[in-house]
Design a protein around this motif. Structure first.
Motif, PDB file in Angstrom:
ATOM      1  N   LEU A   1      68.524  33.680  48.084  1.00 49.49           N
ATOM      2  CA  LEU A   1      67.495  34.728  48.137  1.00 49.49           C
ATOM      3  C   LEU A   1      67.975  36.125  47.667  1.00 49.49           C
ATOM      4  CD1 LEU A   1      65.572  34.329  51.348  1.00 49.49           C
ATOM      5  CD2 LEU A   1      64.533  33.926  49.096  1.00 49.49           C
ATOM      6  N   SER A   2      69.084  36.576  47.819  1.00 51.28           N
ATOM      7  CA  SER A   2      69.539  37.813  47.602  1.00 51.28           C
ATOM      8  C   SER A   2      70.179  38.129  46.133  1.00 51.28           C
ATOM      9  CB  SER A   2      70.146  38.547  48.639  1.00 51.28           C
ATOM     10  OG  SER A   2      71.462  37.638  48.736  1.00 51.28           O
ATOM     11  N   ARG A   3      70.291  36.810  45.381  1.00 49.60           N
ATOM     12  CA  ARG A   3      71.018  36.901  44.069  1.00 49.60           C
ATOM     13  C   ARG A   3      70.473  37.903  43.319  1.00 49.60           C
ATOM     14  NH1 ARG A   3      75.689  34.785  42.722  1.00 49.60           N
ATOM     15  NH2 ARG A   3      76.050  34.471  40.524  1.00 49.60           N
ATOM     16  N   ALA A   4      71.379  38.719  42.382  1.00 52.10           N
ATOM     17  CA  ALA A   4      71.218  39.738  41.438  1.00 52.10           C
ATOM     18  C   ALA A   4      70.722  38.988  40.234  1.00 52.10           C
ATOM     19  CB  ALA A   4      72.185  40.502  41.405  1.00 52.10           C
ATOM     20  N   CYS A   5      69.901  39.597  39.475  1.00 55.62           N
ATOM     21  CA  CYS A   5      69.689  39.411  38.161  1.00 55.62           C
ATOM     22  C   CYS A   5      69.817  40.386  37.180  1.00 55.62           C
ATOM     23  CB  CYS A   5      68.296  38.596  37.912  1.00 55.62           C
ATOM     24  SG  CYS A   5      67.805  37.983  36.193  1.00 55.62           S
ATOM     25  N   PHE A   6      70.868  40.273  36.243  1.00 60.58           N
ATOM     26  CA  PHE A   6      71.229  41.561  35.352  1.00 60.58           C
ATOM     27  C   PHE A   6      70.040  41.659  34.258  1.00 60.58           C
ATOM     28  CE2 PHE A   6      75.307  40.648  36.917  1.00 60.58           C
ATOM     29  CZ  PHE A   6      75.810  41.914  37.180  1.00 60.58           C
ATOM     30  N   LEU A   7      69.610  42.893  34.239  1.00 56.58           N
ATOM     31  CA  LEU A   7      68.651  43.181  33.138  1.00 56.58           C
ATOM     32  C   LEU A   7      69.381  43.551  31.711  1.00 56.58           C
ATOM     33  CD1 LEU A   7      66.482  45.217  35.168  1.00 56.58           C
ATOM     34  CD2 LEU A   7      66.215  42.820  34.866  1.00 56.58           C
ATOM     35  N   CYS A   8      68.590  43.208  30.759  1.00 53.64           N
ATOM     36  CA  CYS A   8      69.107  43.633  29.292  1.00 53.64           C
ATOM     37  C   CYS A   8      67.946  43.469  28.315  1.00 53.64           C
ATOM     38  CB  CYS A   8      70.207  42.729  28.891  1.00 53.64           C
ATOM     39  SG  CYS A   8      69.528  40.870  28.734  1.00 53.64           S
ATOM     40  N   HIS A   9      68.447  44.203  27.256  1.00 47.88           N
ATOM     41  CA  HIS A   9      67.036  44.426  26.313  1.00 47.88           C
ATOM     42  C   HIS A   9      66.785  43.163  25.472  1.00 47.88           C
ATOM     43  CE1 HIS A   9      64.795  46.671  23.243  1.00 47.88           C
ATOM     44  NE2 HIS A   9      65.425  45.769  22.362  1.00 47.88           N
ATOM     45  N   ASP A  10      65.747  42.877  25.552  1.00 49.92           N
ATOM     46  CA  ASP A  10      64.714  42.098  24.698  1.00 49.92           C
ATOM     47  C   ASP A  10      63.591  42.346  24.223  1.00 49.92           C
ATOM     48  OD1 ASP A  10      63.878  39.605  23.366  1.00 49.92           O
ATOM     49  OD2 ASP A  10      64.348  38.238  25.198  1.00 49.92           O
ATOM     50  N   SER A  11      63.607  42.615  22.989  1.00 53.38           N
ATOM     51  CA  SER A  11      62.464  43.272  22.532  1.00 53.38           C
ATOM     52  C   SER A  11      61.335  42.333  22.440  1.00 53.38           C
ATOM     53  CB  SER A  11      62.623  44.006  20.868  1.00 53.38           C
ATOM     54  OG  SER A  11      62.864  42.952  20.234  1.00 53.38           O
ATOM     55  N   SER A  12      61.412  41.035  22.509  1.00 56.68           N
ATOM     56  CA  SER A  12      60.524  39.849  22.286  1.00 56.68           C
ATOM     57  C   SER A  12      60.518  39.066  23.689  1.00 56.68           C
ATOM     58  CB  SER A  12      60.972  39.005  21.304  1.00 56.68           C
ATOM     59  OG  SER A  12      61.073  39.718  19.915  1.00 56.68           O
ATOM     60  N   ALA A  13      60.760  39.815  24.664  1.00 63.38           N
ATOM     61  CA  ALA A  13      60.555  39.241  25.963  1.00 63.38           C
ATOM     62  C   ALA A  13      59.307  38.607  26.244  1.00 63.38           C
ATOM     63  CB  ALA A  13      61.063  40.029  27.010  1.00 63.38           C
ATOM     64  N   ARG A  14      59.122  37.670  27.258  1.00 68.04           N
ATOM     65  CA  ARG A  14      57.577  37.052  27.111  1.00 68.04           C
ATOM     66  C   ARG A  14      57.212  37.274  28.656  1.00 68.04           C
ATOM     67  NH1 ARG A  14      57.664  37.009  22.230  1.00 68.04           N
ATOM     68  NH2 ARG A  14      58.485  34.886  21.047  1.00 68.04           N
ATOM     69  N   LEU A  15      55.982  37.932  28.529  1.00 71.21           N
ATOM     70  CA  LEU A  15      55.148  38.276  29.967  1.00 71.21           C
ATOM     71  C   LEU A  15      53.984  37.530  30.092  1.00 71.21           C
ATOM     72  CD1 LEU A  15      54.907  39.994  32.495  1.00 71.21           C
ATOM     73  CD2 LEU A  15      53.520  41.524  30.884  1.00 71.21           C
ATOM     74  N   ARG A  16      53.894  36.767  31.218  1.00 73.17           N
ATOM     75  CA  ARG A  16      52.587  35.808  31.341  1.00 73.17           C
ATOM     76  C   ARG A  16      51.418  36.841  31.766  1.00 73.17           C
ATOM     77  NH1 ARG A  16      52.085  31.197  30.543  1.00 73.17           N
ATOM     78  NH2 ARG A  16      54.203  30.708  30.971  1.00 73.17           N
ATOM     79  N   ASN A  17      50.376  36.799  31.422  1.00 70.40           N
ATOM     80  CA  ASN A  17      49.226  37.412  31.940  1.00 70.40           C
ATOM     81  C   ASN A  17      48.671  36.363  32.814  1.00 70.40           C
ATOM     82  OD1 ASN A  17      46.694  38.593  32.379  1.00 70.40           O
ATOM     83  ND2 ASN A  17      46.053  38.853  30.295  1.00 70.40           N
ATOM     84  N   ARG A  18      48.667  36.701  34.037  1.00 70.32           N
ATOM     85  CA  ARG A  18      48.343  36.040  35.189  1.00 70.32           C
ATOM     86  C   ARG A  18      46.847  35.858  35.536  1.00 70.32           C
ATOM     87  NH1 ARG A  18      51.260  31.382  36.636  1.00 70.32           N
ATOM     88  NH2 ARG A  18      53.393  32.311  36.311  1.00 70.32           N
ATOM     89  N   GLY A  19      45.986  36.922  34.691  1.00 68.02           N
ATOM     90  CA  GLY A  19      44.690  36.957  34.822  1.00 68.02           C
ATOM     91  C   GLY A  19      44.086  35.702  34.131  1.00 68.02           C
ATOM     92  N   ASN A  20      44.710  34.908  33.279  1.00 71.45           N
ATOM     93  CA  ASN A  20      44.190  34.086  32.558  1.00 71.45           C
ATOM     94  C   ASN A  20      44.170  32.530  33.461  1.00 71.45           C
ATOM     95  OD1 ASN A  20      43.705  35.517  30.437  1.00 71.45           O
ATOM     96  ND2 ASN A  20      45.481  35.015  29.241  1.00 71.45           N
TER      97      ASN A  20
END
Length: 189
Positions: free
Chosen positions: A170-189
């Motif tokens: 549960l407490s696992r770290a996830c490193f962040l990095c730049h990705d100009s084309s990262a994908r985001l889901r619109n949960r309103g759909n």
């Protein structure tokens, strides 16, 4: 629309106390637009030919989040609020182009339906933030483990991909990095 929220930690990885919280849309904006993160990502990726140096730079320069939720301290027994998300990390793909193809393919997968998909710090991997249902009759740990295990099995069966199994707590770290084309889901759909 309900958005998942996570603890956000400044580098280095030894920092175990969160610097705040971030929702998935804020995280997407940060990954895609932060010039500060872009510079640090470039520094880390420049060392990709030297595994020890790459790992040291990643751990010392890149911020991270805990996709499983908000923690008072980055340890499983310090979970304050579960996010209902887990991270799938696919590593060691053959090229940055293959990583981009998998990011987009897995983001479009109707079974996984990740909220966020981005290229990993190595530039040859993919990170997916996948939602799961929390249960009123099961522990958070059980629901998290079952969802994660099911997703890993599905990835292997459907695509022949093996997820990084070190992301099992549960407490696992996830490193962040730049990705100009990262994908985001619109949960309103």
């Amino acid at each position: 629309m309900k958005e998942s929220i996570f603890s956000f930690f400044n580098a280095p990885i030894t920092n175990q106390v969160s610097n705040g919280v971030v929702c998935v849309s804020q995280l997407h904006a940060y990954i895609t637009t932060s010039e500060w993160l872009h510079e640090r990502t470039d520094q880390v990726r420049a060392a990709s030919g030297d595994e020890k140096r790459f790992r040291r730079l990643k751990q010392s320069l890149l911020p991270y989040v805990t996709p499983a939720g908000i923690f008072s301290y980055r340890r499983e027994d310090h979970l304050l609020l579960p996010s209902g998300e887990f991270v799938i990390d696919i590593d060691h793909l053959s090229s940055p182009e293959e990583a981009i193809r998998w990011r987009d393919t897995l983001f479009a997968d109707e079974r996984l339906r990740p909220d966020l998909a981005f290229i990993s710090p190595s530039n040859t991997g993919v990170k997916l933030f996948v939602p799961y249902r929390l249960s009123v009759t099961a522990t958070i740990e059980w629901a998290f483990d079952e969802a994660r295990r099911s997703a890993w099995e599905y990835l292997e069966w459907r695509y022949g991909l093996k997820a990084d199994t070190s992301n099992a707590d549960l407490s696992r770290a996830c490193f962040l990095c730049h990705d100009s084309s990262a994908r985001l889901r619109n949960r309103g759909n």
